[in-house]
Enzyme design. Structure first.
Site, PDB file in Angstrom:
ATOM      1  N   GLY A  76      -4.412 -14.404  16.574  1.00 42.36           N
ATOM      2  CA  GLY A  76      -3.471 -15.499  16.806  1.00 42.36           C
ATOM      3  C   GLY A  76      -3.184 -16.227  15.515  1.00 42.36           C
ATOM      4  N   GLY A  77      -2.829 -17.490  15.668  1.00 42.77           N
ATOM      5  CA  GLY A  77      -2.510 -18.303  14.491  1.00 42.77           C
ATOM      6  C   GLY A  77      -3.676 -18.427  13.536  1.00 42.77           C
TER       7      GLY A  77
ATOM      8  N   GLY B 247      15.741  -2.992 -16.325  1.00 41.97           N
ATOM      9  CA  GLY B 247      15.277  -4.288 -15.821  1.00 41.97           C
ATOM     10  C   GLY B 247      13.763  -4.342 -15.747  1.00 41.97           C
ATOM     11  CB  ALA B 248      11.250  -1.808 -14.911  1.00 40.82           C
TER      12      ALA B 248
END
Ligand code: HXC
Length: 525
Positions: free
Chosen positions: A181-182, A415-416
């Site tokens: 759960g949370g 870009g790398a």
């Protein structure tokens, strides 16, 4: 008469001591012998046994051992076990203080009610106040159903503190049972999550809910076991085969970390490394598209046996981890040519950028090893948001003000090249080996674009392309254009790398960098 009064007050006093002793025994027993046996039968240790293994001998000081819940609904007033399902306190690990909490599954399945949450919040607050790492050992059925919203509020209070403590003290979560759960969001907010190979589970909605909502049938392990979180989700940083090993990994991890963001990390005397550097040249294959294991390069350069890799089985194309160089902790980021050629994808970007931000928060220098052909092309990657995720990496490197050093080993394309700790993102020292190829793209791809018309006119375009590519490679796919422009500070022989890094880190140790005043930036999270 007087004597009689004295006797009775002594008795009363003795009873008080006995009373305390009895209360302590009750508190230590948690949910009782039967439930402890049940815990053992599942192959799990109890909350206190775990603490004993984790911390230095006789160093644990428990707090709040008599806290009980105040809930009356569901007949809860008849069952108020001391400690309320969590053991909290402070201790030492390798003689350094830590705060910790360890959920006790034998009490209401370790579920979190108001009192348990208040105990956990108390140690979190003390940890922040004193600049001490906090470690949570989690083994819990989640929000205590009988306490309703009070238990949800307790989780909220913990998440709030996790967030405020982020970047101030190291926070470590160790999952040693269910975490559902949370409840999973506290570990997710902490810096490091460790899991035990068996018996550790993390999921937002469990198998039963999954089945009810989607019809899918799946086991606890397949949905949220250690294998899932080490290789598919990347939530888990380290996995131990046994609880003992997992707790040992916590000790090891802490040995690299400062106690807080104003503290230095511990230093260790390095083992001598005399001739090992000479093998570095042999670790790079002759062919530029042949894979090799970047970890061999890292381990040869850093202090012997000092590299600890994190998230090893997730986004394997990007390596992250801590190491030491000349005894001091550094954060390592590296492309891994063994997987998808070391190209950068969505997960690799996320993995590296979060780690950079951790190192920057805790003043750990960042050392980057570069061999990257580019961002991973493909419809799937574009649809998954490669732009946004790649931007996180640019942001993290640009934002980091700790000493930053990069070494280009082989490819640094497009870009790398920029994103992998280039000079343009504020890196202090950019080194390259003579094998480095720094270019807009690979030689063949570049020549296909440049000589498109010429290649259309010739009889054997492949042969001509290969010739063009060879010439291009000799002229442009080198570190020297970047060195001429000052984007590479120095081209070095591989065997000089360790010494260069040691001397450079030394000169950078008093680095102070001012950034514009602002509340905080807005990274593309
Ligand atoms: C109260 C709980 C409990 C819970 C377990 N127990 N979970 N009591 N609240 N959430 C109790 C059981 O009643 C049982 O008590 C004891 O703990 C041991 O549980 P078992 O079921 O016997 O153990 P096991 O078979 O090992 O199964 C463990 C389990 C299962 C998988 C965790 O108990 C389970 O599914 N529990 C519910 C999990 C869950 O849905 N939690 C809520 C998640 S939502 P006795 O007296 O019989 O020994 C959530 C929201 C948080 O947490 C939101 C935060 C924002």
């Amino acid at each position: 008469m007087v004597k009689k009064t004295e006797y009775s007050s002594e008795d009363e006093e003795k009873n008080k001591y006995d009373d305390l002793e009895n209360k302590r025994i009750q508190s230590r027993e948690g949910g009782g012998k039967k439930r402890i046996e049940n815990q053992h039968s599942k192959g799990k240790l109890t909350a206190r046994e775990r603490i004993e293994i984790l911390v230095d001998e006789d160093s644990f000081i428990e707090l709040d051992s008599f806290v009980t819940h105040q809930s009356a609904k569901f007949d809860m007033s008849k069952n108020r076990p001391y400690g309320d399902g969590v053991v909290t306190g402070h201790a030492k690990i390798a003689d350094r203080p830590v705060y910790l909490y360890s959920q006790d599954f034998t009490v209401f399945g370790g579920s979190l009610g108001r009192a348990q949450a208040t105990k956990i919040c108390k140690v979190m607050d003390l940890a922040v106040k004193t600049g001490t790492p906090i470690i949570g050992l989690l083994d819990s059925g989640g929000a205590r159903i009988q306490e309703g919203v009070a238990s949800l509020a307790g989780y909220g209070d913990i998440f709030f503190r996790n967030t405020l403590a982020s970047g101030v003290i190291p926070q470590i979560s160790v999952i040693l049972g269910p975490c559902a759960g949370g409840a999973v969001y506290s570990p997710a907010l902490t810096d490091f999550v460790l899991m035990n190979k068996e018996n550790s589970f993390m999921f937002v909605t469990g198998p039963e809910v999954v089945k009810a909502v989607t019809g899918e049938e799946i086991s606890f392990y397949e949905l949220g076991g250690s294998e899932v979180h080490r290789s598919k989700t990347g939530i888990c940083h380290l996995v131990g085969e046994t609880e003992e090993e997992t707790l040992g990994l916590v000790r090891k991890l802490l040995s690299y970390l400062p106690s807080n963001n104003l503290d230095d990390s511990p230093t260790y005397s390095p083992l001598p490394k005399v001739n090992e550097q000479l093998i570095l040249r042999d670790l790079i294959p002759q062919k530029d598209n042949e894979p090799y294991d970047m970890k061999n390069i890292i381990c040869t350069i850093v202090d012997s046996d000092s590299f600890i890799e994190l998230q090893e089985d997730w986004a394997k194309n990007m390596i992250i981890g801590f190491s030491r160089i000349n005894g001091d902790t550094i954060g390592i980021i590296a492309n891994q040519p063994m997987f998808i050629g070391g190209s950068i994808d969505v997960n690799a970007s996320d993995k590296a950028s979060r780690f950079i931000r951790f190192c920057d928060s805790f003043n750990l220098p960042i050392l980057t090893f570069v061999d990257v052909p580019g961002f991973l092309p493909g419809v799937k990657q574009e649809y998954e948001g490669l732009i946004r995720h790649g931007a996180k990496l640019l942001y993290a490197y640009s934002e980091a003000t700790v000493p930053k050093i990069s070494i280009i080993i082989r490819k640094a394309y497009g870009g790398a090249y920029i994103v992998m700790s280039s000079k343009h993102l504020g890196t202090d020292f950019n080194l390259a080996w003579p094998t480095a190829e720094i270019a807009v793209m690979g030689s063949e791809g570049a020549c296909k674009v440049l000589y498109k018309n010429k290649l259309n006119d010739v009889e054997k375009p492949e042969e001509v392309l290969a010739e063009f590519a060879k010439q291009f490679k000799t002229e442009f796919a080198t570190p020297y254009q970047a060195a001429e422009l000052g984007y590479i500070d120095k081209v070095i022989f591989p065997e000089e790398t360790r010494k260069e890094i040691i001397l450079t880190l030394n000169i950078l140790q008093n680095k102070r960098e001012q950034t514009p005043k602002r509340k905080h930036g807005v990274p593309p999270v």
